[in-house]
Design an enzyme around this catalytic site. Structure first.
Site, mmCIF file in Angstrom:
data_model
loop_
_atom_site.group_PDB
_atom_site.id
_atom_site.type_symbol
_atom_site.label_atom_id
_atom_site.label_comp_id
_atom_site.label_asym_id
_atom_site.label_seq_id
_atom_site.Cartn_x
_atom_site.Cartn_y
_atom_site.Cartn_z
ATOM 1 C CB SER A 1 -0.957 0.209 1.616
ATOM 2 O OG SER A 1 -1.827 -0.791 1.047
ATOM 3 C CD GLN A 2 -0.914 7.059 -1.647
ATOM 4 O OE1 GLN A 2 -1.864 6.319 -1.516
ATOM 5 N NE2 GLN A 2 0.026 8.131 -1.783
#
Length: 187
Positions: free
Chosen positions: A42-43
């Protein structure tokens, strides 16, 4: 003034340690990075927001649903410290092995990743948990996971495009929404 524990966790657990070798050069990219099997790392900005909402304390028992590469499991392990525990669950067997290998490179014996049981959401046998982090998007609030929260517990989960915080207190859980996000689907 207390140190910023989340920032310290990020400094102690560089994302590149938890990416496939071919993607490590992109570790500083503030966006999702493919880790295989249709899953992503994930970011970082999103992971940071989730961890701040989760408000993990030393000694907490934490469930990490969709542990993927093991990065969030390691971040959570840093936050709970040796007096706590973190159990990561992941559906993709290859990612379970990848995440375990990544965790083995550190010194967090209080954290581990195991295969998720098909058809079972979370880890009801290990409940209750003080904190639950879900790194995949549910269509509706997953009541099976809410049931795995202990007293005075918190869960952060993306639901239908929104980041949701569930705060378990006496009586009904309190639900609040914290912005729009995109995640791989929770299966």
């Amino acid at each position: 003034m207390d140190a910023d524990r989340v920032a310290d966790a990020f400094a102690s657990m560089p994302r590149e340690w938890f990416l496939p070798a071919s993607a490590r050069h992109r570790a500083a990219y503030d966006g999702p990075i493919e880790i295989g099997h249709g899953q992503t790392s994930s970011q970082p900005r999103t992971v940071e927001a989730m961890l701040r909402l989760l408000d993990v304390r030393p000694g907490d028992r934490v469930l990490d649903v969709g542990s993927g590469s093991g990065w969030t499991t390691a971040l959570l392990a840093h936050l709970v410290g040796p007096s706590g525990s973190v159990r990561g669950v992941e559906l993709e067997n290859e990612l379970v092995a990848f995440g375990r290998d990544n965790l083995a490179s550190g010194d967090w014996p209080w954290a581990g990743i195991r295969p998720a049981t098909p058809g079972v959401l979370g880890d009801p046998a290990g409940a209750p948990y003080d904190r639950i982090l879900v790194s995949a998007e549910a269509r509706t609030l997953p009541t099976e996971l809410v049931a795995q929260l202990g007293a005075e517990a918190r869960m952060v989960v993306p639901v239908a495009g929104e980041m949701v915080l569930i705060e378990q207190r006496t009586g009904d859980p309190r639900v609040s929404r914290h912005g729009r996000y995109r995640f791989v689907p929770l299966r």
